[in-house]
Design an enzyme around this catalytic site. Sequence first.
Site, mmCIF file in Angstrom:
data_model
loop_
_atom_site.group_PDB
_atom_site.id
_atom_site.type_symbol
_atom_site.label_atom_id
_atom_site.label_comp_id
_atom_site.label_asym_id
_atom_site.label_seq_id
_atom_site.Cartn_x
_atom_site.Cartn_y
_atom_site.Cartn_z
ATOM 1 N N HIS A 56 31.055 -12.740 54.380
ATOM 2 C CA HIS A 56 31.407 -11.859 55.499
ATOM 3 C C HIS A 56 31.133 -10.417 55.054
ATOM 4 O O HIS A 56 30.007 -10.093 54.701
ATOM 5 C CB HIS A 56 32.862 -12.150 55.873
ATOM 6 C CG HIS A 56 33.349 -11.558 57.158
ATOM 7 N ND1 HIS A 56 32.540 -10.933 58.063
ATOM 8 C CD2 HIS A 56 34.615 -11.496 57.694
ATOM 9 C CE1 HIS A 56 33.264 -10.517 59.098
ATOM 10 N NE2 HIS A 56 34.533 -10.840 58.890
ATOM 11 N N HIS A 98 23.173 -15.626 60.310
ATOM 12 C CA HIS A 98 24.391 -15.271 61.032
ATOM 13 C C HIS A 98 24.797 -16.445 61.897
ATOM 14 O O HIS A 98 23.936 -17.137 62.426
ATOM 15 C CB HIS A 98 24.153 -14.030 61.912
ATOM 16 C CG HIS A 98 25.408 -13.350 62.306
ATOM 17 N ND1 HIS A 98 26.144 -13.754 63.392
ATOM 18 C CD2 HIS A 98 26.084 -12.326 61.742
ATOM 19 C CE1 HIS A 98 27.209 -12.989 63.484
ATOM 20 N NE2 HIS A 98 27.215 -12.120 62.502
ATOM 21 N N ASP A 120 24.276 -6.434 56.931
ATOM 22 C CA ASP A 120 24.544 -6.159 55.519
ATOM 23 C C ASP A 120 23.285 -6.058 54.670
ATOM 24 O O ASP A 120 23.357 -5.684 53.503
ATOM 25 C CB ASP A 120 25.452 -7.257 54.946
ATOM 26 C CG ASP A 120 26.854 -7.164 55.502
ATOM 27 O OD1 ASP A 120 27.348 -6.034 55.615
ATOM 28 O OD2 ASP A 120 27.442 -8.203 55.822
#
Length: 445
Positions: free
Chosen positions: A285, A324, A380
């Site tokens: 995460h 994702h 990210d």
Amino acid sequence: MATKTTPLTEENTGKDTVAKDTLSITDNRTGKTYDLPIENGSIRALDLRQIKQSPDDFGLMTYDPGFANTASVKSAVSAIDGEKGILTYRGYPIEQLAEQASFLEVAYLLIHGELPKQAELDDWDHQITTHTFLHENVKKLMEGFRYDAHPMGVFVSTVAALSTFYPDAKKLDDAECRMHQIQRLIAKTPTIAAFAYRHRIGLPYMYPDNSLSYTGNLLNMMYRTSEPQFEPQPVLEKALDVLFVLHGDHGQNCSTSSMRGVGSSEADPYCAMAAAAAALYGPLHGGANEAVLRMLRQIGSTSNIPGYIKRVKNKEVRLMGFGHRVYKNYDPRAKIVKKIADQVFEVTGRNPLIDIALELERIALEDDYFISHKLYPNVDFYSGIIYEAMGFPVEMFPVLFAIGRTPGWLAQWQEGHLDQDQRIARPRQIYLGSDARDYVAMEKR
Ligand code: CMC
């Protein structure tokens, strides 16, 4: 022969035809058919419980590890179209917000549901910037951590500790009181983050400067040394603000679900947010930005990329910053982050890891494994490279994510609290353990 039982929609009652917005399920164990109403593209899981083999049967449940296809809430905060790669906050596209709104304006939007008028924004900014200080005992508490404590562990613990400083936060049904806690949390997270950082490097904690912008003040608390007045570099101040906007909210992700789950037991928002931040910490995460940087450093040079991709395809390692649960297309946030990188590098100089990242992305996006698995860069993948160029150590990356996500967590927490449908989070399990058996005395085992 199939018998129709339990017609659940009004239109369906007593008629032979099946109502349009229903789902007919035939239980082949019994031959019975059930018509379940469909609302908002979903059926109610509890409607399945009437599907039984015998009257003492518990009834049918769904098994959904990781809640991959279970809507746990109705929400109006943010929406994601994963196939098209679209993200909106309260209906506004993330691209427009990132370009035109400030982080505090977006925070207001997430919490209140509408964009603020100028006077509302001025008041909101004032409320946030006048709540940035921490109680001195919070500072003392933070001083108790080991010299090398990971700032995310410090962040999680300190947010939880705030609960003991603000016992009024337990008045969950008092709207004014709720708003007070929301403003406190948005205001104090940068201070906690900066103190956690300075603790790790052994510098004295720098108190907030409330004359600076939200991100300007964070940079001040992180980097100021002896200068009487800290002047944040405007490009970096803005870039950080945009990065926070991009992290503002993201549907029912792991940390937001934790926030809502803990919130559903009516714990105060500090404890609920500590749980959310703990969930964010993991490398799958919000900890992914830290993991990406370590991965890029490990790859070390573009010539090592094919070998690394091979290991990913052999499932020895994951390509961090890729993939994702919801996006099966390019994460729109990653596109914006990639653009910010160039602006930041003009000020800081180019982070050489960007070349490895760009080449990694190029090779991955042409590879069958990534194409067939619909794996694209997520937020990210590039954010860590920017943070590093801005001077943030890698351990701070998930903390920065947490600061940006704070308004989203709080908006979702409040929405849950006000939702008449909210009940304490309490999933079922499929028990596959031993049947009931008698305790065996030690000498007989
Ligand atoms: N690298 C290689 N293979 C992957 C990756 C990856 N990053 N992500 C998913 N896969 C493969 C996985 O091996 C599986 O393959 P197969 O069907 O052949 O067994 C398939 O894709 C589905 O994977 P999954 O783990 O079932 O997917 P998920 O929806 O449960 O997990 C995820 C989503 C984000 C945890 C995962 O993609 C992942 O681990 N990514 C790397 C960590 C990361 O970048 N996380 C940040 C997410 S974005 C920021 C945030 O909101 O937290």
